[in-house]
Design a protein around this motif. Structure first.
Motif, PDB file in Angstrom:
ATOM      1  N   GLU A   4       0.811  -1.207   0.000  1.00 12.68           N
ATOM      2  CA  GLU A   4       0.000   0.000   0.000  1.00 12.68           C
ATOM      3  C   GLU A   4       0.851   1.267   0.000  1.00 12.68           C
ATOM      4  O   GLU A   4       0.673   2.154  -0.827  1.00 12.68           O
ATOM      5  CB  GLU A   4      -0.905  -0.025   1.233  1.00 12.68           C
ATOM      6  CG  GLU A   4      -1.748   1.217   1.390  1.00 12.68           C
ATOM      7  CD  GLU A   4      -2.585   1.133   2.663  1.00 12.68           C
ATOM      8  OE1 GLU A   4      -2.835   0.002   3.138  1.00 12.68           O
ATOM      9  OE2 GLU A   4      -2.974   2.194   3.182  1.00 12.68           O
TER      10      GLU A   4
ATOM     11  N   ASP B  12      -4.823   2.620  -3.391  1.00 14.03           N
ATOM     12  CA  ASP B  12      -5.853   2.583  -2.348  1.00 14.03           C
ATOM     13  C   ASP B  12      -6.024   1.170  -1.794  1.00 14.03           C
ATOM     14  O   ASP B  12      -6.097   0.204  -2.559  1.00 14.03           O
ATOM     15  CB  ASP B  12      -7.184   3.062  -2.941  1.00 14.03           C
ATOM     16  CG  ASP B  12      -8.278   3.085  -1.887  1.00 14.03           C
ATOM     17  OD1 ASP B  12      -8.340   4.055  -1.130  1.00 14.03           O
ATOM     18  OD2 ASP B  12      -9.044   2.106  -1.824  1.00 14.03           O
ATOM     19  N   THR B  14      -8.537  -0.384  -0.379  1.00 14.88           N
ATOM     20  CA  THR B  14      -9.767  -1.059  -0.805  1.00 14.88           C
ATOM     21  C   THR B  14      -9.629  -1.588  -2.227  1.00 14.88           C
ATOM     22  O   THR B  14     -10.023  -2.725  -2.524  1.00 14.88           O
ATOM     23  CB  THR B  14     -10.957  -0.091  -0.718  1.00 14.88           C
ATOM     24  OG1 THR B  14     -11.107   0.358   0.627  1.00 14.88           O
ATOM     25  CG2 THR B  14     -12.230  -0.781  -1.154  1.00 14.88           C
ATOM     26  N   ARG B  15      -9.049  -0.782  -3.092  1.00 16.03           N
ATOM     27  CA  ARG B  15      -8.889  -1.228  -4.472  1.00 16.03           C
ATOM     28  C   ARG B  15      -7.895  -2.366  -4.563  1.00 16.03           C
ATOM     29  O   ARG B  15      -8.041  -3.284  -5.364  1.00 16.03           O
ATOM     30  CB  ARG B  15      -8.466  -0.049  -5.349  1.00 16.03           C
ATOM     31  CG  ARG B  15      -9.590   0.940  -5.572  1.00 16.03           C
ATOM     32  CD  ARG B  15      -9.284   1.882  -6.728  1.00 16.03           C
ATOM     33  NE  ARG B  15      -8.270   2.862  -6.401  1.00 16.03           N
ATOM     34  CZ  ARG B  15      -8.532   4.070  -5.895  1.00 16.03           C
ATOM     35  NH1 ARG B  15      -9.786   4.416  -5.685  1.00 16.03           N
ATOM     36  NH2 ARG B  15      -7.574   4.914  -5.642  1.00 16.03           N
ATOM     37  N   ALA B  17      -7.572  -4.609  -2.269  1.00 18.42           N
ATOM     38  CA  ALA B  17      -8.333  -5.782  -1.824  1.00 18.42           C
ATOM     39  C   ALA B  17      -9.237  -6.283  -2.938  1.00 18.42           C
ATOM     40  O   ALA B  17      -9.415  -7.505  -3.113  1.00 18.42           O
ATOM     41  CB  ALA B  17      -9.146  -5.420  -0.586  1.00 18.42           C
ATOM     42  N   PHE B  36     -16.883  -6.467   1.972  1.00 17.95           N
ATOM     43  CA  PHE B  36     -16.287  -5.202   2.395  1.00 17.95           C
ATOM     44  C   PHE B  36     -17.174  -4.455   3.385  1.00 17.95           C
ATOM     45  O   PHE B  36     -18.396  -4.584   3.337  1.00 17.95           O
ATOM     46  CB  PHE B  36     -16.036  -4.314   1.174  1.00 17.95           C
ATOM     47  CG  PHE B  36     -14.930  -4.817   0.297  1.00 17.95           C
ATOM     48  CD1 PHE B  36     -13.617  -4.477   0.557  1.00 17.95           C
ATOM     49  CD2 PHE B  36     -15.199  -5.643  -0.789  1.00 17.95           C
ATOM     50  CE1 PHE B  36     -12.596  -4.940  -0.238  1.00 17.95           C
ATOM     51  CE2 PHE B  36     -14.174  -6.115  -1.595  1.00 17.95           C
ATOM     52  CZ  PHE B  36     -12.877  -5.768  -1.322  1.00 17.95           C
ATOM     53  N   ILE B  38     -17.755  -1.365   3.459  1.00 21.67           N
ATOM     54  CA  ILE B  38     -18.292  -0.128   2.882  1.00 21.67           C
ATOM     55  C   ILE B  38     -19.474  -0.454   1.975  1.00 21.67           C
ATOM     56  O   ILE B  38     -19.731  -1.614   1.655  1.00 21.67           O
ATOM     57  CB  ILE B  38     -17.217   0.647   2.106  1.00 21.67           C
ATOM     58  CG1 ILE B  38     -16.687  -0.200   0.958  1.00 21.67           C
ATOM     59  CG2 ILE B  38     -16.107   1.075   3.029  1.00 21.67           C
ATOM     60  CD1 ILE B  38     -15.664   0.507   0.119  1.00 21.67           C
ATOM     61  N   ILE B  43     -18.048   0.653  -3.684  1.00 21.04           N
ATOM     62  CA  ILE B  43     -17.353  -0.356  -4.486  1.00 21.04           C
ATOM     63  C   ILE B  43     -17.447  -0.026  -5.971  1.00 21.04           C
ATOM     64  O   ILE B  43     -16.469  -0.141  -6.720  1.00 21.04           O
ATOM     65  CB  ILE B  43     -17.950  -1.751  -4.213  1.00 21.04           C
ATOM     66  CG1 ILE B  43     -17.786  -2.111  -2.732  1.00 21.04           C
ATOM     67  CG2 ILE B  43     -17.304  -2.803  -5.085  1.00 21.04           C
ATOM     68  CD1 ILE B  43     -16.358  -2.337  -2.324  1.00 21.04           C
ATOM     69  N   HIS B  46     -14.946   2.562  -6.846  1.00 21.02           N
ATOM     70  CA  HIS B  46     -13.596   1.999  -6.926  1.00 21.02           C
ATOM     71  C   HIS B  46     -13.416   1.201  -8.217  1.00 21.02           C
ATOM     72  O   HIS B  46     -12.362   1.266  -8.852  1.00 21.02           O
ATOM     73  CB  HIS B  46     -13.344   1.100  -5.717  1.00 21.02           C
ATOM     74  CG  HIS B  46     -13.048   1.869  -4.469  1.00 21.02           C
ATOM     75  ND1 HIS B  46     -12.026   2.785  -4.376  1.00 21.02           N
ATOM     76  CD2 HIS B  46     -13.636   1.854  -3.254  1.00 21.02           C
ATOM     77  CE1 HIS B  46     -12.004   3.298  -3.156  1.00 21.02           C
ATOM     78  NE2 HIS B  46     -12.975   2.758  -2.459  1.00 21.02           N
TER      79      HIS B  46
END
Lengths: 110, 110
Positions: A4, B12, B14-15, B17, B36, B38, B43, B46
């Motif tokens: 990251e 990022d 989240t991205r 993941a 997730f 969120i 999503i 993203h």
DNA sequence: TCTTACCGTAAGTAAAGCCTTACGAAAGAG
DNA sequence: CTCTTTCGTAAGGCTTTACTTACGGTAAGA
């Protein structure tokens, strides 16, 4: 989330330009800042981000500080990219195979 | 700045993941969002960033949209990382060589 | 010592990024 | 046609980021 910090460091265009500059060889801050439209302290802040990500190494020399690329962390990143690419290929051909058979790969209901 | 958008997309967590998830195979948005903390629209946003960067491909299937990794762009990124690593190695050993000789590589005085 | 060059950090501001809720469009079942 | 599922997008709030100027600290030269 394996890399990251490293990728965040590389995502900024100014920091990418700094990396490109250092591909030619190590440089001190003042000389590095000469080619940019932003102030020298801004360059220092970017160099800190890159250093914290392990992508740069610093060597003090008098009042100057020589920054250089760190090959080790760069190699780790490259290896991670390699595995990512391999999985992408695998998933891609597997999906193509599944689609050829039934049409939808993930058609499961919990 | 060769891969600004791609690296920004990957920076990022989240991205990242999402990418990790898609390594297992293509998936639609609802299923992807299940894992997730969120919301689903987040999503979707993203996924748009990743698609705009060329890292994902989309295949509509009914009302669903199947997202999958794009091996091509991933390979380009990997190749760029390779060249970056090579230059880092080269600059590193060259610097080590110079330092062994005189002590300071960029010793010019304006 | 005094001065100059080099550099990092602090404080403040403007911009960009990420998330939420609300809404509308498209495809399929009944 | 009506209802449901799936999904993208708009609007707004909050946090993070990148820049500026100002300042302090360290090394070298006169």
């Amino acid at each position: 989330m394996p890399y990251e910090k490293e990728l965040a460091a590389l995502s900024d265009p100014t920091r990418q330009a700094i990396i490109q500059r250092l591909r030619l060889g190590p440089q001190n801050v003042a000389r590095l800042a000469e080619g940019f439209p932003i102030s020298r302290p801004a360059i220092s802040q970017h160099l800190k981000v890159l250093s914290d990500a392990g992508l740069l190494s610093v060597t003090p020399n008098g009042t100057r500080r020589i920054y250089a690329l760190s090959p080790d962390r760069m190699r780790d990143l490259r290896d991670w990219m390699n595995s990512l690419w391999d999985d992408a290929r695998g998933a891609f051909s597997r999906a193509a195979h599944d689609l050829a058979k039934e049409g939808t790969p993930n058609d499961r209901s919990d």
